[in-house]
Design a protein around this motif. Structure first.
Motif, mmCIF file in Angstrom:
data_model
loop_
_atom_site.group_PDB
_atom_site.id
_atom_site.type_symbol
_atom_site.label_atom_id
_atom_site.label_comp_id
_atom_site.label_asym_id
_atom_site.label_seq_id
_atom_site.Cartn_x
_atom_site.Cartn_y
_atom_site.Cartn_z
ATOM 1 N N ASN A 7 23.041 30.035 8.318
ATOM 2 C CA ASN A 7 24.444 29.822 7.963
ATOM 3 C C ASN A 7 24.600 29.849 6.460
ATOM 4 O O ASN A 7 24.495 28.827 5.785
ATOM 5 N N LYS A 8 24.830 31.025 5.944
ATOM 6 C CA LYS A 8 25.019 31.130 4.509
ATOM 7 C C LYS A 8 26.366 30.497 4.166
ATOM 8 O O LYS A 8 27.351 30.731 4.870
ATOM 9 N N PRO A 9 26.425 29.693 3.103
ATOM 10 C CA PRO A 9 27.704 29.062 2.791
ATOM 11 C C PRO A 9 28.735 30.096 2.333
ATOM 12 O O PRO A 9 28.382 31.171 1.888
ATOM 13 N N SER A 10 29.978 29.695 2.473
ATOM 14 C CA SER A 10 31.070 30.569 2.033
ATOM 15 C C SER A 10 30.927 30.892 0.552
ATOM 16 O O SER A 10 30.555 30.037 -0.249
ATOM 17 N N ASP A 11 31.235 32.135 0.199
ATOM 18 C CA ASP A 11 31.144 32.554 -1.201
ATOM 19 C C ASP A 11 32.346 32.126 -2.019
ATOM 20 O O ASP A 11 32.327 32.186 -3.240
ATOM 21 N N THR A 12 33.406 31.734 -1.348
ATOM 22 C CA THR A 12 34.641 31.442 -2.070
ATOM 23 C C THR A 12 34.923 29.944 -2.175
ATOM 24 O O THR A 12 35.523 29.485 -3.136
ATOM 25 N N GLU A 13 34.458 29.174 -1.185
ATOM 26 C CA GLU A 13 34.698 27.728 -1.206
ATOM 27 C C GLU A 13 33.662 27.024 -2.072
ATOM 28 O O GLU A 13 32.512 27.484 -2.160
ATOM 29 N N PRO A 14 34.027 25.893 -2.693
ATOM 30 C CA PRO A 14 33.002 25.090 -3.368
ATOM 31 C C PRO A 14 31.935 24.639 -2.380
ATOM 32 O O PRO A 14 32.246 24.389 -1.210
ATOM 33 N N LEU A 15 30.697 24.542 -2.852
ATOM 34 C CA LEU A 15 29.641 24.018 -1.987
ATOM 35 C C LEU A 15 29.896 22.544 -1.704
ATOM 36 O O LEU A 15 29.727 22.065 -0.584
ATOM 37 N N VAL A 16 30.281 21.841 -2.757
ATOM 38 C CA VAL A 16 30.600 20.410 -2.664
ATOM 39 C C VAL A 16 31.827 20.145 -3.522
ATOM 40 O O VAL A 16 31.958 20.733 -4.601
ATOM 41 N N ALA A 17 32.705 19.278 -3.030
ATOM 42 C CA ALA A 17 33.868 18.894 -3.835
ATOM 43 C C ALA A 17 34.106 17.400 -3.702
ATOM 44 O O ALA A 17 34.126 16.864 -2.586
ATOM 45 N N LEU A 18 34.240 16.735 -4.837
ATOM 46 C CA LEU A 18 34.587 15.314 -4.861
ATOM 47 C C LEU A 18 36.006 15.197 -5.384
ATOM 48 O O LEU A 18 36.370 15.904 -6.343
ATOM 49 N N HIS A 19 36.754 14.322 -4.754
ATOM 50 C CA HIS A 19 38.123 14.141 -5.227
ATOM 51 C C HIS A 19 38.440 12.645 -5.347
ATOM 52 O O HIS A 19 38.343 11.900 -4.375
#
Ligand SMILES: Nc1ncnc2c1ncn2[C@@H]1O[C@H](COP(=O)(O)OP(=O)(O)OP(=O)(O)O)[C@@H](O)[C@H]1O
Length: 259
Positions: A7-19
């Motif tokens: 499962n390769k991660p999406s190329d467009t979404e952040p791998l990790v996001a903190l808000h």
């Protein structure tokens, strides 16, 4: 090195996001409304004074600590390699490097040999962990962090205990690992001069995010200058960096040349 992920991660979404992440310990705000995101294929460095919350930030991002408020979003199935600031077991524990590499997740002989070779310590497999030099140990810890071919490599002060020449070499290694693993790197560092030349984005943390951006943007930010002092901030100015090449800082005369 070939990737064996399904499962390769999406190329467009952040791998990790903190808000808006906040976390208090002992009645004091260690993290205060921290937001950040780690895009694919980037090197991001967190700098900040002692006690600023850098390690805590990494641990929250990894899911090892829960924030009091705010959100942490990781891409589903994200494969993360973590190199902690301190070894989670007694270094005197009598294990060889190869055994140590197999303590977590049983990666298998080929993966272990590949990872140790990639970090330049393949020849140390049979050596006791406790007998390694500071630089050798950091490379073994780095090998353990990459053994599962992560999408995101999280490194907490990866060059601690390493001399200046070793630091530059380790940062070059981290850059080449990012390329060969096709991953992102999020690291904490105190080595302002060297790290500024080796990163795409800098986040200056002092419980909250004081400033962030390219090294060039951050080094001239008033909050950064206030935290690290005008001398450090000025000397950083000589390191305007082109990311299309590698640096050999030894050819630039070492630390004395920048002072
Ligand atoms: N269990 C705890 N109770 C109270 N305070 C804590 C606890 N754990 C950590 N802290 C405090 O939280 C603050 C942030 O710690 P953290 O290790 O995240 O900082 P850091 O920026 O990584 O520091 P350094 O650069 O020195 O490694 C420190 O002041 C630390 O003393």
């Amino acid at each position: 090195m070939t990737r064996r992920k399904h499962n390769k991660p999406s190329d467009t979404e952040p791998l990790v996001a903190l808000h808006g992440v906040s976390l208090s310990k002992g009645g004091r705000a260690v993290l205060d409304q921290v937001s950040l995101s780690v895009p694919p294929r980037r090197i991001i460095t967190v700098v900040g004074p002692n006690g600023a919350g850098k390690t805590t930030l990494l641990r929250v991002l990894l899911g090892l600590e829960a924030p009091d408020s705010g959100t942490v979003r990781r891409q589903p199935g994200l494969n993360v390699g973590y190199m902690p600031q301190r070894l989670p077991l007694n270094q005197l524990f009598p294990v060889t490097v190869r055994r140590f590499m197999n303590l977590q997740g049983r990666p298998g002989r080929t993966a272990v040999v590949d990872a140790l070779e990639l970090t330049g310590v393949g020849h140390l497999q049979q050596r006791p962990l406790a007998g390694l030099s500071g630089g050798e140990l950091q490379r073994v810890l780095l090998a353990r962090a990459i053994v599962q071919k992560p999408d995101l490599l999280v490194l907490d002060e990866p060059v601690q205990g390493v001399d200046f020449m070793g630091e530059a070499a380790l940062y070059r290694l981290i850059h080449s690992l990012k390329e060969s693993l096709d991953c992102s790197v999020l690291m904490v560092s105190h080595d302002l001069h060297v790290v500024m030349a080796a990163t795409d984005q800098v986040i200056c943390l002092n419980h909250h995010v004081c400033c962030e951006g390219t090294p060039e943007t951050v080094e001239s930010h008033p909050d950064f200058v206030q935290i690290f002092g005008p001398r450090d901030a000025e000397t950083l100015g000589v390191y305007h960096h082109q990311h299309s090449h590698h640096h050999d800082l030894s050819e630039q005369g070492g630390p004395a040349a920048r002072d």
